[in-house]
Design an enzyme around this catalytic site. Structure first.
Site, PDB file in Angstrom:
ATOM      1  N   GLY A   1      44.736  43.793  39.676  1.00 23.12           N
ATOM      2  CA  GLY A   1      43.996  43.808  40.940  1.00 23.12           C
ATOM      3  C   GLY A   1      44.946  43.611  42.108  1.00 23.12           C
ATOM      4  N   HIS A   2      44.362  43.418  43.271  1.00 22.65           N
ATOM      5  CA  HIS A   2      45.187  43.317  44.479  1.00 22.65           C
ATOM      6  C   HIS A   2      45.522  41.874  44.820  1.00 22.65           C
ATOM      7  CE1 HIS A   2      43.672  47.411  44.870  1.00 22.65           C
ATOM      8  NE2 HIS A   2      44.689  47.622  45.691  1.00 22.65           N
TER       9      HIS A   2
ATOM     10  N   LEU B   1      49.156  42.373  49.998  1.00 21.35           N
ATOM     11  CA  LEU B   1      50.592  42.193  49.774  1.00 21.35           C
ATOM     12  C   LEU B   1      51.090  43.185  48.733  1.00 21.35           C
ATOM     13  CD1 LEU B   1      50.679  38.304  49.698  1.00 21.35           C
ATOM     14  CD2 LEU B   1      51.579  39.799  51.494  1.00 21.35           C
ATOM     15  N   GLY B   2      50.144  43.753  47.991  1.00 23.07           N
ATOM     16  CA  GLY B   2      50.517  44.718  46.967  1.00 23.07           C
ATOM     17  C   GLY B   2      49.546  44.622  45.799  1.00 23.07           C
ATOM     18  N   ARG B   3      49.867  45.385  44.765  1.00 19.12           N
ATOM     19  CA  ARG B   3      48.998  45.416  43.600  1.00 19.12           C
ATOM     20  C   ARG B   3      49.615  44.599  42.482  1.00 19.12           C
ATOM     21  NH1 ARG B   3      45.114  48.365  42.462  1.00 19.12           N
ATOM     22  NH2 ARG B   3      45.670  48.445  40.271  1.00 19.12           N
TER      23      ARG B   3
ATOM     24  N   ASP C   1      58.695  35.378  29.730  1.00 15.94           N
ATOM     25  CA  ASP C   1      58.676  36.686  30.401  1.00 15.94           C
ATOM     26  C   ASP C   1      59.533  36.663  31.666  1.00 15.94           C
ATOM     27  OD1 ASP C   1      56.023  38.970  31.503  1.00 15.94           O
ATOM     28  OD2 ASP C   1      58.014  39.301  30.649  1.00 15.94           O
TER      29      ASP C   1
ATOM     30  N   LYS D   1      45.049  36.298  44.724  1.00 12.73           N
ATOM     31  CA  LYS D   1      45.170  37.349  43.711  1.00 12.73           C
ATOM     32  C   LYS D   1      43.758  37.611  43.181  1.00 12.73           C
ATOM     33  CE  LYS D   1      48.864  38.443  40.682  1.00 12.73           C
ATOM     34  NZ  LYS D   1      49.960  38.001  39.816  1.00 12.73           N
TER      35      LYS D   1
ATOM     36  N   LYS E   1      48.946  43.337  38.265  1.00 16.68           N
ATOM     37  CA  LYS E   1      48.569  44.095  37.065  1.00 16.68           C
ATOM     38  C   LYS E   1      47.076  44.402  37.066  1.00 16.68           C
ATOM     39  CE  LYS E   1      50.460  41.121  34.510  1.00 16.68           C
ATOM     40  NZ  LYS E   1      51.271  40.222  33.682  1.00 16.68           N
TER      41      LYS E   1
END
Ligand SMILES: CC(C)NC(=O)[C@H]1CCC[C@H]1Nc1nc(Nc2ccc(C(=O)N(C)C3CCN(C)CC3)cc2)ncc1C(F)(F)F
Length: 280
Positions: free
Chosen positions: A29-30, A23-25, A140, A46, A27
């Site tokens: 890992g993938h 799905l993407g990277r 955050d 994750k 911070k």
């Protein structure tokens, strides 16, 4: 025993999942689309590399993130169902948000309509009221940490910076005197930090940029501490919206508009879709 409580206790391994497309990277890992084999439940997996976690000394933060997020249950908070690890990696079993990342959506649209912005802000306010009720501060809140669910609803994710503020009542029965420094955690700020960040987010939803953006960090820092809040002439934004933002971006944290008051603000009442779902 229901599936959820079973999920929390089960010892998971990668063989419990059919792992699909990335799905993407994140911070560290993938993130992969995955399906839990027994329940056919679609999740996001994750994958974090232990070496990277150790290098960045974020293990305690990750533990806190797992501990906090796994106990939160709210439609606008991304679920963390469980975690497991092997020799080299830590795996977080997370809720899959079908419509992806909010910041990409904001980049694509440049800025949101007042109805869409108000609907998102109201649903985030409800999620933060829930968190603060459990003495959890997110700390955050920003577009990169928000995902969009299958119905278009917003999901707060990434509790990496969240803290469980010390419940004074628990310690006040005993005296604070005997608590060691690491226990009386200096939560130098309180839940009102999330109200400030929600105000910044509301501004960015409406104008496409955060209010105190500047070329240099030192410049941004100055603009924040001076609350150098300016509303550009374009795009045209209602005075109700500007009024709400001005009541949230207040230097004195005790003077910031309380979240339950935000939900009664005319801009929210007139523009937010009660279900928290933006239907365009
Ligand atoms: C909050 C945190 C800081 N952010 C993250 O963790 C990020 C890091 C990578 C992905 C995301 N993490 C998650 N993403 C989803 N859903 C999702 C994401 C992306 C797309 C998408 O647009 N594509 C696949 C597109 C499809 C089209 N192609 C061209 C580009 C990618 C569609 C659905 N659900 C749960 C998670 C979670 F959080 F559980 F991991």
């Amino acid at each position: 025993q229901n599936a959820v409580s079973e999920a929390a206790q089960k010892r998971w391994t990668t063989s419990d999942f059919d792992v699909g497309k990335p799905l993407g990277r994140g911070k560290f890992g993938h993130v992969y689309l995955a399906r839990e084999k027994r329940s056919n439940h679609i999740v996001a997996l994750k994958v974090l590399f232990k070496t990277q976690l150790q290098q960045s000394q974020v293990e305690h933060q990750l533990r806190r993130e797992v501990e906090i997020q796994s106990h939160l249950r709210h439609p606008n908070i991304l679920r963390l169902y469980g975690y497991f690890y092997d020799q080299k990696r830590v795996y977080l079993i997370l809720e899959y948000a079908a419509r992806g990342e909010l910041y990409k959506e904001l980049q694509k649209c440049k800025y949101f309509s007042e109805r869409r912005a108000a609907t998102y802000v109201a649903s985030l306010a409800r999620a933060l009221i829930y968190c603060h009720g459990k003495h959890v501060i997110h700390r955050d809140i920003k577009p990169e940490n928000l995902l969009i669910g299958a119905q278009g609803e917003l999901k707060i994710a990434d509790f990496g910076w969240s803290v469980h503020t010390f419940n004074r009542r628990r310690t006040m029965c005993g005296t604070l005197d005997y608590l060691p420094p690491e226990m009386v955690e200096s939560v130098e700020h309180d839940a009102s930090v999330d109200i400030w960040s929600l105000g910044i987010l509301c501004y960015e939803f409406l104008y496409g940029v955060p209010p105190f953006e500047a070329r240099e960090h030192s410049e941004t820092y100055k603009r924040i501490v001076q609350v150098d809040l300016k509303f550009p002439p374009k795009p045209i934004v209602s005075s109700y919206a500007k009024d709400l933002i001005s009541q949230m971006l207040v230097k004195e944290s005790t003077q910031r508009l309380a979240l339950h008051k935000l939900l009664e603000h005319p801009w929210i009442v007139q523009n937010a879709d009660a279900s928290g779902i933006y239907r365009g």
